[in-house]
Design an enzyme around this catalytic site. Sequence first.
Site, PDB file in Angstrom:
ATOM      1  N   HIS A 307       0.872  -1.185   0.000  1.00  0.00           N
ATOM      2  CA  HIS A 307       0.000   0.000   0.000  1.00  0.00           C
ATOM      3  C   HIS A 307       0.905   1.229   0.000  1.00  0.00           C
ATOM      4  O   HIS A 307       1.746   1.375  -0.885  1.00  0.00           O
ATOM      5  CB  HIS A 307      -0.918  -0.101   1.225  1.00  0.00           C
ATOM      6  CG  HIS A 307      -2.062   0.862   1.268  1.00  0.00           C
ATOM      7  ND1 HIS A 307      -2.468   1.611   0.183  1.00  0.00           N
ATOM      8  CD2 HIS A 307      -2.901   1.216   2.284  1.00  0.00           C
ATOM      9  CE1 HIS A 307      -3.498   2.368   0.538  1.00  0.00           C
ATOM     10  NE2 HIS A 307      -3.774   2.153   1.805  1.00  0.00           N
ATOM     11  N   HIS A 347      -2.139  -2.101  -9.783  1.00  0.00           N
ATOM     12  CA  HIS A 347      -3.113  -1.514  -8.866  1.00  0.00           C
ATOM     13  C   HIS A 347      -4.361  -2.382  -8.881  1.00  0.00           C
ATOM     14  O   HIS A 347      -4.734  -2.909  -9.924  1.00  0.00           O
ATOM     15  CB  HIS A 347      -3.468  -0.086  -9.304  1.00  0.00           C
ATOM     16  CG  HIS A 347      -4.071   0.718  -8.212  1.00  0.00           C
ATOM     17  ND1 HIS A 347      -5.404   0.664  -7.913  1.00  0.00           N
ATOM     18  CD2 HIS A 347      -3.514   1.564  -7.320  1.00  0.00           C
ATOM     19  CE1 HIS A 347      -5.646   1.455  -6.896  1.00  0.00           C
ATOM     20  NE2 HIS A 347      -4.527   2.009  -6.503  1.00  0.00           N
ATOM     21  N   ASP A 403       2.838   5.735  -6.831  1.00  0.00           N
ATOM     22  CA  ASP A 403       4.070   5.677  -6.045  1.00  0.00           C
ATOM     23  C   ASP A 403       5.324   5.483  -6.874  1.00  0.00           C
ATOM     24  O   ASP A 403       6.427   5.489  -6.331  1.00  0.00           O
ATOM     25  CB  ASP A 403       3.966   4.542  -5.010  1.00  0.00           C
ATOM     26  CG  ASP A 403       3.055   4.937  -3.874  1.00  0.00           C
ATOM     27  OD1 ASP A 403       3.052   6.127  -3.533  1.00  0.00           O
ATOM     28  OD2 ASP A 403       2.332   4.074  -3.359  1.00  0.00           O
TER      29      ASP A 403
HETATM   30  N1  ACO Z   1       5.093  -6.712 -10.442  1.00  0.00           N
HETATM   31  C1  ACO Z   1       5.013  -7.920 -11.051  1.00  0.00           C
HETATM   32  N2  ACO Z   1       3.879  -8.631 -11.148  1.00  0.00           N
HETATM   33  C2  ACO Z   1       2.770  -8.102 -10.607  1.00  0.00           C
HETATM   34  C3  ACO Z   1       2.771  -6.846  -9.961  1.00  0.00           C
HETATM   35  C4  ACO Z   1       3.990  -6.145  -9.904  1.00  0.00           C
HETATM   36  N3  ACO Z   1       4.059  -4.943  -9.307  1.00  0.00           N
HETATM   37  N4  ACO Z   1       1.530  -6.573  -9.511  1.00  0.00           N
HETATM   38  C5  ACO Z   1       0.765  -7.614  -9.862  1.00  0.00           C
HETATM   39  N5  ACO Z   1       1.511  -8.534 -10.518  1.00  0.00           N
HETATM   40  C6  ACO Z   1       1.041  -9.786 -11.146  1.00  0.00           C
HETATM   41  C7  ACO Z   1       0.756 -10.851 -10.090  1.00  0.00           C
HETATM   42  O1  ACO Z   1       1.885 -11.665  -9.858  1.00  0.00           O
HETATM   43  C8  ACO Z   1      -0.368 -11.604 -10.736  1.00  0.00           C
HETATM   44  O2  ACO Z   1       0.182 -12.418 -11.749  1.00  0.00           O
HETATM   45  P1  ACO Z   1      -0.450 -13.887 -12.037  1.00  0.00           P
HETATM   46  O3  ACO Z   1      -1.827 -13.609 -12.543  1.00  0.00           O
HETATM   47  O4  ACO Z   1       0.450 -14.492 -13.031  1.00  0.00           O
HETATM   48  O5  ACO Z   1      -0.456 -14.598 -10.727  1.00  0.00           O
HETATM   49  C9  ACO Z   1      -1.175 -10.514 -11.448  1.00  0.00           C
HETATM   50  O6  ACO Z   1      -0.224  -9.483 -11.740  1.00  0.00           O
HETATM   51  C10 ACO Z   1      -2.313  -9.948 -10.607  1.00  0.00           C
HETATM   52  O7  ACO Z   1      -1.765  -9.521  -9.356  1.00  0.00           O
HETATM   53  P2  ACO Z   1      -2.572  -9.502  -8.006  1.00  0.00           P
HETATM   54  O8  ACO Z   1      -1.631  -9.620  -6.876  1.00  0.00           O
HETATM   55  O9  ACO Z   1      -3.708 -10.486  -8.087  1.00  0.00           O
HETATM   56  O10 ACO Z   1      -3.200  -8.043  -8.058  1.00  0.00           O
HETATM   57  P3  ACO Z   1      -3.835  -7.255  -6.842  1.00  0.00           P
HETATM   58  O11 ACO Z   1      -4.891  -6.399  -7.410  1.00  0.00           O
HETATM   59  O12 ACO Z   1      -4.218  -8.187  -5.741  1.00  0.00           O
HETATM   60  O13 ACO Z   1      -2.618  -6.382  -6.276  1.00  0.00           O
HETATM   61  C11 ACO Z   1      -1.130  -4.611  -5.921  1.00  0.00           C
HETATM   62  C12 ACO Z   1      -2.501  -5.017  -6.467  1.00  0.00           C
HETATM   63  C13 ACO Z   1      -1.008  -5.070  -4.462  1.00  0.00           C
HETATM   64  C14 ACO Z   1      -1.013  -3.085  -5.957  1.00  0.00           C
HETATM   65  C15 ACO Z   1      -0.018  -5.267  -6.790  1.00  0.00           C
HETATM   66  O14 ACO Z   1      -0.132  -4.829  -8.122  1.00  0.00           O
HETATM   67  C16 ACO Z   1       1.379  -4.990  -6.242  1.00  0.00           C
HETATM   68  O15 ACO Z   1       1.850  -5.728  -5.363  1.00  0.00           O
HETATM   69  N6  ACO Z   1       2.076  -3.925  -6.764  1.00  0.00           N
HETATM   70  C17 ACO Z   1       3.385  -3.555  -6.219  1.00  0.00           C
HETATM   71  C18 ACO Z   1       3.218  -2.793  -4.926  1.00  0.00           C
HETATM   72  C19 ACO Z   1       2.714  -1.385  -5.171  1.00  0.00           C
HETATM   73  O16 ACO Z   1       3.212  -0.658  -6.004  1.00  0.00           O
HETATM   74  N7  ACO Z   1       1.723  -1.009  -4.340  1.00  0.00           N
HETATM   75  C20 ACO Z   1       1.172   0.352  -4.367  1.00  0.00           C
HETATM   76  C21 ACO Z   1      -0.225   0.350  -4.855  1.00  0.00           C
HETATM   77  S1  ACO Z   1      -0.827   2.000  -4.954  1.00  0.00           S
HETATM   78  C22 ACO Z   1      -1.209   2.372  -3.328  1.00  0.00           C
HETATM   79  O17 ACO Z   1      -1.541   1.554  -2.512  1.00  0.00           O
HETATM   80  C23 ACO Z   1      -1.074   3.741  -2.978  1.00  0.00           C
END
Ligand code: ACO
Length: 470
Positions: A307, A347, A403
């Site tokens: 987050h 996201h 971010d």
């Molecule tokens: N890098 C690489 N792969 C990713 C990323 C990433 N940043 N984010 C998602 N994925 C992939 C997952 O591995 C998954 O792949 P799969 O389908 O092969 O298993 C797919 O994309 C879907 O990911 P989920 O985890 O199901 O997506 P979710 O909506 O639950 O997560 C989140 C969203 C937590 C923001 C995620 O994208 C992430 O971890 N990003 C990096 C952390 C980040 O930047 N967070 C800030 C968000 S903005 C905020 O809170 C202010």
Amino acid sequence: MPKTGTTAAPATNKKKPATDGSRASATTKASNSPRTPASGAGGLEIKDTRTSKEYTVPIVECAIRATELKKITTADPNDSGLMSYDPAFLNTASCRSAITYIDGDKGILRYRGYPIEQLAEKATFLEVAWLLRNGELPTQEEYDQFVHDVTWHTYVHENFRKFLEGFRYDAHPMAMLNSSIAGLASFYPTSRNIFDDKERNISIIRLLAKTPTIAAFSYRHVKGLPFVYPDNRLSYVENFLSMVNRMSESKYEANPTFVRALEILFILHADHEQNCSTSAVRGVGSSHVDPFSAMSAGVAALFGPLHGGANEQVLRMITEIGNVKNVPKFIESVKSGEGGRLMGFGHRVYKSYDPRAKIVKRLADEVFKVVGVDKDLEIALELERIALSDEYFTSRKLYPNVDFYTGLIYRSMGFPTDFFTVLFAIARMSGWLAQWEEMLLDKEQKISRPRQIYIGPKERQYQTRLTRAR
Ligand code: ACO
């Protein structure tokens, strides 16, 4: 108007209107929310193949009430009705809210109907904070009073010095902020009267006013510098920068580019509807605890790397990559799952470019014009370029989020990496407070209490495994 009821209609009655009480009914009025016009009212026909019974569940505002599903039961006396199972709330609305609107596919973000791009360009942060809470932009008179009130309450009790001095020299500023916000409750015991308008109002003012002071004090504590008291001649952002940076000068004069950049970043981070930290604030606040305790839950949730903590992680990731020539190898490690996630990408809601990220990128250019190009910007740009053209990221709709570039801006302003999420928290306090109040005044809300599907052992008899009896 369909009738309310839980009795099943015969399977053959599929298309008949409800006459036998088998159709569930809605009492909720449709609002003018952006989801309403396309959907109107309707019904969802459900056939339970366990019993062959049929139900019509009302659809209002593109949603069905999960409690309507409870009416779908079998003859089993232990069956308390059908539930929906939705870990992490992937498709469950927990409230009706009039504060922030997001269309994740189109990359739209609006506060109270106003596009984020317009607010970022033209508004002040406190104007936005007022808007989020009150639903309308303030008049000049309202704004002047609000700015006066927030400025008046920037000081914290002197005992806070001792409280903060108790932390280790290397304490994470988010841990300090979290416990300090919770600790404020002990200074304002009457804040527990949350349904008293005056108490709620002064608590909201205090939280907006004191969060930057506590944040700045945490910064000075870690640096081993004396605390700088608020200078109430300054604006909200200038005052914060003064408490962070001022040394021996009699009046701190902030770099105007930094002031405007921080003001814009605060506006961009002010609210984001039902995200993890806002849901934490609403969930904890639903127990009718005081607002300081509820807001500290928001700070705690924001701390997490998935987050608000992501801005800190982006900088750590870029530092680890070290050189632009290492970017392709790093991207490969992300894709193979060995290298962790590409922080600052992806996201839950935005499946296209985060509209805030676009503004932040432009802002980064302006700040770098003043301070010179950040040495890691090149790495960030290359990460973005490769990720946006790579099938792994495009097929999963992973785009830069807010971010991705904020950390680079914060660092070029001189903020240490572990302070980035604190900056986010100062801004988000305005959104948490607006959402908290909306939740409290929403007659439909009750104490937050999700259900579960129990998967543990059936009843069994206690037999001690200890060798020494009680
Ligand atoms: N890098 C690489 N792969 C990713 C990323 C990433 N940043 N984010 C998602 N994925 C992939 C997952 O591995 C998954 O792949 P799969 O389908 O092969 O298993 C797919 O994309 C879907 O990911 P989920 O985890 O199901 O997506 P979710 O909506 O639950 O997560 C989140 C969203 C937590 C923001 C995620 O994208 C992430 O971890 N990003 C990096 C952390 C980040 O930047 N967070 C800030 C968000 S903005 C905020 O809170 C202010």
